[in-house]
Design a protein around this motif. Structure first.
Motif, PDB file in Angstrom:
ATOM      1  N   PHE A 327       0.849  -1.068  -0.048  1.00 13.52           N
ATOM      2  CA  PHE A 327       0.069   0.151  -0.026  1.00 13.52           C
ATOM      3  C   PHE A 327       0.708   1.321  -0.044  1.00 13.52           C
ATOM      4  CE2 PHE A 327      -3.303  -2.676   2.045  1.00 13.52           C
ATOM      5  CZ  PHE A 327      -4.205  -2.608   0.966  1.00 13.52           C
ATOM      6  N   ASP A 328       2.295   1.122   0.271  1.00 10.11           N
ATOM      7  CA  ASP A 328       3.026   2.288   0.515  1.00 10.11           C
ATOM      8  C   ASP A 328       3.940   2.239  -0.676  1.00 10.11           C
ATOM      9  OD1 ASP A 328       2.057   3.193   3.060  1.00 10.11           O
ATOM     10  OD2 ASP A 328       3.405   1.975   3.963  1.00 10.11           O
ATOM     11  N   ARG A 329       3.699   1.803  -1.854  1.00  8.50           N
ATOM     12  CA  ARG A 329       4.833   1.610  -2.828  1.00  8.50           C
ATOM     13  C   ARG A 329       4.887   3.071  -3.538  1.00  8.50           C
ATOM     14  NH1 ARG A 329       3.075  -2.373  -7.573  1.00  8.50           N
ATOM     15  NH2 ARG A 329       1.333  -0.926  -7.553  1.00  8.50           N
ATOM     16  N   ASP A 330       3.792   3.875  -3.682  1.00  8.62           N
ATOM     17  CA  ASP A 330       3.972   5.258  -4.100  1.00  8.62           C
ATOM     18  C   ASP A 330       4.954   6.039  -3.316  1.00  8.62           C
ATOM     19  OD1 ASP A 330       2.653   4.383  -6.518  1.00  8.62           O
ATOM     20  OD2 ASP A 330       0.611   5.351  -5.688  1.00  8.62           O
ATOM     21  N   LYS A 331       4.807   5.698  -1.978  1.00  5.13           N
ATOM     22  CA  LYS A 331       5.687   6.457  -1.165  1.00  5.13           C
ATOM     23  C   LYS A 331       7.200   6.312  -1.153  1.00  5.13           C
ATOM     24  CE  LYS A 331       2.231   6.849   2.431  1.00  5.13           C
ATOM     25  NZ  LYS A 331       1.619   6.318   3.740  1.00  5.13           N
ATOM     26  N   VAL A 332       7.510   5.160  -1.521  1.00  4.00           N
ATOM     27  CA  VAL A 332       8.966   4.768  -1.550  1.00  4.00           C
ATOM     28  C   VAL A 332       9.723   5.119  -2.917  1.00  4.00           C
ATOM     29  CG1 VAL A 332       8.485   3.113   0.118  1.00  4.00           C
ATOM     30  CG2 VAL A 332       8.827   2.271  -2.251  1.00  4.00           C
ATOM     31  N   LEU A 333       8.764   4.998  -3.981  1.00  5.50           N
ATOM     32  CA  LEU A 333       9.348   5.234  -5.336  1.00  5.50           C
ATOM     33  C   LEU A 333      10.314   6.728  -5.235  1.00  5.50           C
ATOM     34  CD1 LEU A 333       6.652   4.039  -7.598  1.00  5.50           C
ATOM     35  CD2 LEU A 333       8.767   2.931  -7.184  1.00  5.50           C
ATOM     36  N   GLY A 334      11.425   6.635  -5.786  1.00  5.25           N
ATOM     37  CA  GLY A 334      12.263   7.879  -5.881  1.00  5.25           C
ATOM     38  C   GLY A 334      13.291   7.964  -4.611  1.00  5.25           C
ATOM     39  N   MET A 335      12.792   7.205  -3.480  1.00  8.39           N
ATOM     40  CA  MET A 335      13.607   7.434  -2.288  1.00  8.39           C
ATOM     41  C   MET A 335      15.033   6.344  -2.720  1.00  8.39           C
ATOM     42  SD  MET A 335      10.914   6.965   0.807  1.00  8.39           S
ATOM     43  CE  MET A 335      12.249   7.263   2.122  1.00  8.39           C
ATOM     44  N   ARG A 336      16.038   6.918  -1.979  1.00 11.60           N
ATOM     45  CA  ARG A 336      17.367   6.236  -2.152  1.00 11.60           C
ATOM     46  C   ARG A 336      17.572   5.459  -0.982  1.00 11.60           C
ATOM     47  NH1 ARG A 336      19.866   9.189  -6.119  1.00 11.60           N
ATOM     48  NH2 ARG A 336      18.720  11.176  -6.713  1.00 11.60           N
ATOM     49  N   VAL A 337      18.335   4.306  -1.374  1.00 12.28           N
ATOM     50  CA  VAL A 337      18.756   3.031  -0.348  1.00 12.28           C
ATOM     51  C   VAL A 337      19.952   3.640   0.363  1.00 12.28           C
ATOM     52  CG1 VAL A 337      17.555   1.184  -1.391  1.00 12.28           C
ATOM     53  CG2 VAL A 337      20.029   1.784  -2.079  1.00 12.28           C
ATOM     54  N   ASN A 338      20.261   3.303   1.377  1.00 16.20           N
ATOM     55  CA  ASN A 338      21.375   3.542   2.340  1.00 16.20           C
ATOM     56  C   ASN A 338      22.411   2.699   2.455  1.00 16.20           C
ATOM     57  OD1 ASN A 338      20.321   1.842   4.199  1.00 16.20           O
ATOM     58  ND2 ASN A 338      19.218   3.547   5.589  1.00 16.20           N
ATOM     59  N   ALA A 339      22.218   1.788   1.497  1.00 12.95           N
ATOM     60  CA  ALA A 339      23.351   0.506   1.442  1.00 12.95           C
ATOM     61  C   ALA A 339      23.101  -0.214   0.321  1.00 12.95           C
ATOM     62  CB  ALA A 339      23.204  -0.387   2.505  1.00 12.95           C
ATOM     63  N   ASP A 340      24.053  -1.031  -0.143  1.00  9.57           N
ATOM     64  CA  ASP A 340      23.989  -1.915  -1.114  1.00  9.57           C
ATOM     65  C   ASP A 340      23.187  -3.112  -0.849  1.00  9.57           C
ATOM     66  OD1 ASP A 340      25.750  -0.458  -2.561  1.00  9.57           O
ATOM     67  OD2 ASP A 340      27.648  -1.800  -2.241  1.00  9.57           O
ATOM     68  N   LEU A 341      22.129  -3.537  -1.629  1.00 10.22           N
ATOM     69  CA  LEU A 341      21.183  -4.373  -1.153  1.00 10.22           C
ATOM     70  C   LEU A 341      21.083  -5.326  -2.423  1.00 10.22           C
ATOM     71  CD1 LEU A 341      18.242  -2.028   0.383  1.00 10.22           C
ATOM     72  CD2 LEU A 341      20.041  -3.339   1.525  1.00 10.22           C
ATOM     73  N   PRO A 342      21.181  -6.691  -2.080  1.00 13.90           N
ATOM     74  CA  PRO A 342      20.906  -7.583  -2.956  1.00 13.90           C
ATOM     75  C   PRO A 342      19.366  -7.903  -3.365  1.00 13.90           C
ATOM     76  CG  PRO A 342      21.122  -8.891  -0.608  1.00 13.90           C
ATOM     77  CD  PRO A 342      21.436  -7.308  -0.612  1.00 13.90           C
ATOM     78  N   ALA A 343      19.188  -8.701  -4.478  1.00 14.16           N
ATOM     79  CA  ALA A 343      17.958  -9.021  -4.760  1.00 14.16           C
ATOM     80  C   ALA A 343      17.206  -9.997  -3.693  1.00 14.16           C
ATOM     81  CB  ALA A 343      17.867 -10.030  -6.143  1.00 14.16           C
TER      82      ALA A 343
END
Length: 353
Positions: A327-343
């Motif tokens: 339900f919060d997908r639209d909120k996270v789009l464009g935000m940046r991750v703070n670490a390298d993350l695997p699939a």
């Protein structure tokens, strides 16, 4: 008195309290005090709240004592004069106090249905009955209704074989004469009552018509289906005929509940009450673990480097359920991750900036 809530012998009746379950022994004692006591014992073992008897003589009930009555299951019917039957099955007055005390010793409330003003006075003044039951056959017995109201005892009124107008006059008469603790009981006066005529929706109508009263159900049908339906619809008093043995001779034994039946009824009413729960929708304690494992979250569909903004191509919606809600997908789009993350990383808010 709170609206639709009072106590009988200290037991709360109505409101959010569990249904008050009554084993109607009625005439199933066959005039034998020892049989009556054994039936009380069995009722106590079933977990009911109360046992009920009947207080009458043929003379105070009937003008046509010679009328023939046929009773019993199909193929085993017995025909006899109704007056002789009532006299044979009436509970002698000298037995009342002993049986009421015996029931109290087993943790049960005992009361009775009087069929005359004299019988009512006997129950309230000599026996000390904690409440009064008015049978459906007496919904128009104006003197008995008035006396019951003036007794100061809670009154249970069955509304079988009557019109709504007659029911309303009876309830009105109780209220006008001072009754403030009333159980209005839906009832179908046929023994046994056919399931297709139980008309259980009347229970809701009675609750709307008489909000100051507790609503109950005097059930003469076979089995537990109708009683469970009544509890679901709001009935707070359930009464069923009860016998030690359905094969005993007498007009009511054959359609009454035996101990196995009554134990099943009590158990299933209590299960149903537990299952009814609360009207507010929420995650239940028993669902928390399943929610964490099985509800879906936002999960990385491919690796992402530190500082890279999230796009829709980075995300998939799969289990488990402890991550960020889809339900919060639209909120996270464009935000940046703070670490390298695997699939297949289950995203949480701690991963984002």
């Amino acid at each position: 008195m709170r609206s639709g809530l009072f106590a009988i012998a200290g037991r709360p009746v109505g409101g959010d309290h569990p249904a008050f379950i009554v084993a109607e022994i009625g005439a199933n004692h066959n005039g034998d005090i020892e049989l009556a006591k054994r039936t009380i014992d069995a009722a106590a073992e079933c977990g009911v709240d109360a046992v009920k008897f009947q207080t009458y003589t043929a003379a105070e009930l009937l003008a046509d004592t010679g009328r023939l009555l046929t009773w019993g299951p199909e193929g085993k019917e017995i025909t006899e004069p109704i007056g002789a039957m009532f006299d044979r099955l009436s509970l002698p007055r000298h037995m009342h106090r002993e049986l009421f005390d015996y029931a109290a010793g087993r943790g049960l409330i005992a009361f009775s249905t009087p069929f005359s003003v004299d019988g009512l006075r006997f129950l309230t003044e000599e026996v000390g009955a904690p409440c009064i039951k008015i049978a459906a056959s007496d919904v128009n017995h104006v003197d008995l209704l008035a006396a019951a109201a003036k007794s100061g005892k809670p009154v249970m009124l069955s509304l079988g074989k009557c019109t709504l107008s007659e029911a309303d006059m009876a309830v009105g008469l109780l209220l006008e004469n001072g009754a403030s603790e009333i159980v209005v009981m839906h009832c179908v006066s046929q023994y046994p009552s056919p399931m297709e005529e139980m008309n259980l929706r009347v229970i809701g109508a009675l609750a709307r018509l008489y909000p100051e009263c507790v609503i109950g159900f005097s059930d003469h049908s076979l089995g537990i289906t109708a009683a469970l339906g009544a509890v679901t619809l709001g009935a707070k008093v359930i009464e069923k005929h009860f016998t030690l043995d359905k094969s005993l001779e007498g007009p009511d034994h054959w359609f009454s509940m035996d101990p196995a039946d009554m134990a099943s009824l009590v158990r299933e009413i209590r299960n149903l009450e537990a299952a009814m729960g609360h009207p507010r929708k929420r995650v239940l304690s028993c669902e928390i673990d399943e929610r964490r494992k099985s509800v879906r979250s936002l999960v990385l569909s491919r690796p992402i480097a530190k500082g890279e903004p999230l796009t829709a191509d980075h995300l998939k919606i799969v289990r488990p359920g402890w991550g960020i809600s889809p339900f919060d997908r639209d909120k996270v789009l464009g935000m940046r991750v703070n670490a390298d993350l695997p699939a297949n990383t289950v995203l949480t808010w701690d991963h984002l900036r």
